[in-house]
Design an enzyme around this catalytic site. Structure first.
Site, mmCIF file in Angstrom:
data_model
loop_
_atom_site.group_PDB
_atom_site.id
_atom_site.type_symbol
_atom_site.label_atom_id
_atom_site.label_comp_id
_atom_site.label_asym_id
_atom_site.label_seq_id
_atom_site.Cartn_x
_atom_site.Cartn_y
_atom_site.Cartn_z
ATOM 1 C CB VAL A 75 -15.446 0.774 2.526
ATOM 2 C CG1 VAL A 75 -14.663 1.125 3.768
ATOM 3 C CG2 VAL A 75 -14.604 -0.028 1.535
ATOM 4 C CG ASN A 105 -5.886 3.539 3.302
ATOM 5 O OD1 ASN A 105 -4.976 3.836 2.537
ATOM 6 N ND2 ASN A 105 -5.940 2.347 3.916
ATOM 7 C CB SER A 139 -3.556 5.573 -7.063
ATOM 8 O OG SER A 139 -2.465 5.080 -7.822
ATOM 9 C CE1 TYR A 175 -6.176 0.981 -7.193
ATOM 10 C CE2 TYR A 175 -4.412 1.763 -8.613
ATOM 11 C CZ TYR A 175 -4.946 1.607 -7.354
ATOM 12 O OH TYR A 175 -4.269 2.074 -6.250
ATOM 13 C CE LYS A 182 -7.322 3.775 -5.448
ATOM 14 N NZ LYS A 182 -7.738 3.985 -4.038
ATOM 15 C CB VAL A 204 3.269 2.903 -0.997
ATOM 16 C CG1 VAL A 204 3.642 3.110 0.467
ATOM 17 C CG2 VAL A 204 2.657 4.170 -1.578
ATOM 18 C CB THR A 228 2.337 -1.919 1.219
ATOM 19 O OG1 THR A 228 2.237 -2.398 -0.122
ATOM 20 C CG2 THR A 228 1.851 -0.495 1.289
HETATM 21 N N1 LIG Z 1 0.610 0.258 -2.101
HETATM 22 C C1 LIG Z 1 0.728 1.092 -3.126
HETATM 23 O O1 LIG Z 1 1.749 1.071 -3.824
HETATM 24 C C2 LIG Z 1 -0.365 2.090 -3.438
HETATM 25 C C3 LIG Z 1 -0.105 3.075 -4.393
HETATM 26 C C4 LIG Z 1 -1.082 4.017 -4.684
HETATM 27 C C5 LIG Z 1 -2.304 3.970 -4.027
HETATM 28 N N2 LIG Z 1 -2.543 2.994 -3.106
HETATM 29 C C6 LIG Z 1 -3.866 3.019 -2.440
HETATM 30 O O2 LIG Z 1 -3.668 3.101 -1.046
HETATM 31 C C7 LIG Z 1 -4.731 2.444 -0.370
HETATM 32 C C8 LIG Z 1 -4.147 1.401 0.577
HETATM 33 O O3 LIG Z 1 -3.386 0.500 -0.197
HETATM 34 P P1 LIG Z 1 -2.410 -0.598 0.442
HETATM 35 O O4 LIG Z 1 -1.356 -0.821 -0.551
HETATM 36 O O5 LIG Z 1 -2.075 -0.239 1.830
HETATM 37 O O6 LIG Z 1 -3.382 -1.869 0.381
HETATM 38 P P2 LIG Z 1 -3.402 -3.187 1.290
HETATM 39 O O7 LIG Z 1 -4.028 -4.219 0.426
HETATM 40 O O8 LIG Z 1 -2.072 -3.435 1.884
HETATM 41 O O9 LIG Z 1 -4.410 -2.780 2.439
HETATM 42 C C9 LIG Z 1 -5.731 -2.429 2.137
HETATM 43 C C10 LIG Z 1 -6.592 -2.678 3.359
HETATM 44 O O10 LIG Z 1 -7.947 -2.376 2.974
HETATM 45 C C11 LIG Z 1 -8.773 -3.438 3.426
HETATM 46 N N3 LIG Z 1 -9.948 -3.557 2.574
HETATM 47 C C12 LIG Z 1 -9.993 -4.066 1.309
HETATM 48 N N4 LIG Z 1 -11.272 -4.061 0.879
HETATM 49 C C13 LIG Z 1 -12.027 -3.548 1.883
HETATM 50 C C14 LIG Z 1 -13.420 -3.325 2.045
HETATM 51 N N5 LIG Z 1 -14.304 -3.631 1.077
HETATM 52 N N6 LIG Z 1 -13.854 -2.791 3.211
HETATM 53 C C15 LIG Z 1 -12.971 -2.493 4.192
HETATM 54 N N7 LIG Z 1 -11.655 -2.701 4.112
HETATM 55 C C16 LIG Z 1 -11.188 -3.231 2.965
HETATM 56 C C17 LIG Z 1 -7.893 -4.688 3.377
HETATM 57 O O11 LIG Z 1 -8.403 -5.711 4.226
HETATM 58 C C18 LIG Z 1 -6.546 -4.141 3.832
HETATM 59 O O12 LIG Z 1 -6.402 -4.184 5.238
HETATM 60 C C19 LIG Z 1 -5.608 1.832 -1.462
HETATM 61 O O13 LIG Z 1 -6.694 2.687 -1.710
HETATM 62 C C20 LIG Z 1 -4.683 1.762 -2.662
HETATM 63 O O14 LIG Z 1 -5.370 1.791 -3.873
HETATM 64 C C21 LIG Z 1 -1.606 2.048 -2.804
#
Ligand SMILES: NC(=O)c1ccc[n+]([C@@H]2O[C@H](COP(=O)([O-])OP(=O)(O)OC[C@H]3O[C@@H](n4cnc5c(N)ncnc54)[C@H](O)[C@@H]3O)[C@@H](O)[C@H]2O)c1
Length: 263
Positions: free
Chosen positions: A66, A92, A143, A156, A160, A189, A191
């Site tokens: 991305v 995302n 976030s 971060y 964000k 979240v 995950t």
């Molecule tokens: N997990 C949490 O607690 C949480 C909380 C708030 C916000 N978020 C946000 O939610 C979104 C998803 O988070 P998550 O926890 O599912 O993360 P994750 O690391 O589990 O998954 C992220 C996905 O994005 C892909 N990715 C990373 N860099 C990329 C790039 N340059 N191009 C394409 N794909 C890419 C990764 O390969 C992975 O499959 C993120 O933007 C994160 O900042 C997550």
């Protein structure tokens, strides 16, 4: 029965894992065609195995960094050629970076901003011509860390926060063309990545839960439901908003319970 997103095409980034995989499942179950992008096609292994066979025909996977404008433009070209429309984009993909300003290198800072913030600019810019045609919408996954500051997460927090105000700019600039843009701002979240963190320090879960009025942290499906609402026609009059999915975590000032002392 007609499904909620029948004949709707959604581009979803970071779709192979965590919240992205949950959003993909939710949208597929609701009838959407999902153009799912992630860094590498191999990343989709487990996610694909979890998608029920009848839904797979509506799931199209792409390798797309991305933060790479050329890669994004190529995938957008393929969407324009192969899909009848592009109705929504869910930005995302993202990742966090630990460290205060004095601790992180400019290189690491730049990489974090490229993946978390520049990506939203790049993907939205490439998608806008198609979204203007469909009068579609954008949902950016920011976030609660974009609303306030965490300990030692400067890049971060900045990225964000940037996503949130960039979304407002998109809403203002492209609303007149019928394009809506909104933010989903999750708190923690559950995950697989977060479960690993909890395995290192279980006390984090208690701290998060204690700070959350609803008493539990989010599941990926909670975020997926909020994203689905914002891209749906039910949200047709909603643009430029930030929807926290945090069980009330950011509803508080953070002050101690003064009433417990004074009443
Ligand atoms: N997990 C949490 O607690 C949480 C909380 C708030 C916000 N978020 C946000 O939610 C979104 C998803 O988070 P998550 O926890 O599912 O993360 P994750 O690391 O589990 O998954 C992220 C996905 O994005 C892909 N990715 C990373 N860099 C990329 C790039 N340059 N191009 C394409 N794909 C890419 C990764 O390969 C992975 O499959 C993120 O933007 C994160 O900042 C997550």
């Amino acid at each position: 029965m007609t499904q909620r997103f029948e004949n709707k095409v959604v581009l979803l980034t970071g779709a192979a894992a965590g919240i992205g995989a949950a959003i993909a499942h939710y949208l597929l179950e609701s009838g959407a065609t999902v153009v799912a992008a992630d860094l590498r096609l191999e990343n989709f292994g487990q996610m694909l195995a979890e998608v029920p066979e009848p839904l797979r025909a509506r799931l199209h996977t792409y390798a797309m960094d991305v933060s790479d404008e050329r890669a994004v433009s190529e995938v957008m070209g393929q969407i324009a050629e192969t899909q009848p429309s592009l109705d929504a984009v869910v930005n995302n993909a993202g990742g966090s970076l630990m460290g205060g300003v004095a601790e992180i290198t400019f290189e690491a800072w730049s990489h974090c901003l490229a993946v978390d913030l520049n990506s939203v600019f790049i993907v939205s810019k490439a998608a806008l011509p198609l979204l203007q045609r469909s009068r579609g919408s954008i949902v950016n996954v920011a976030s609660i860390s974009g609303l306030f500051a965490d300990h030692r997460m400067a890049a971060y927090n900045a990225a964000k926060g940037g996503v949130i105000n960039l979304t407002r700019s998109l809403a203002v600039d492209y609303g007149p063309a019928g394009v809506r843009a909104n933010v989903v701002a999750p708190g923690p979240v559950r995950t697989p990545a977060l479960e690993k963190l909890l395995a290192r320090d279980g006390s984090l879960l208690n701290a998060w839960q204690a700070g959350t009025p609803l008493g539990r942290i989010a599941e990926p499906a909670d975020v997926a439901a909020a994203v689905a609402f914002l891209i749906s026609d039910e949200a047709r009059q909603i643009s430029g908003v930030v929807l926290p999915v945090d069980g009330g975590f950011t509803a508080k000032t953070g002050q101690p319970d003064l009433a417990a002392v004074l009443l």
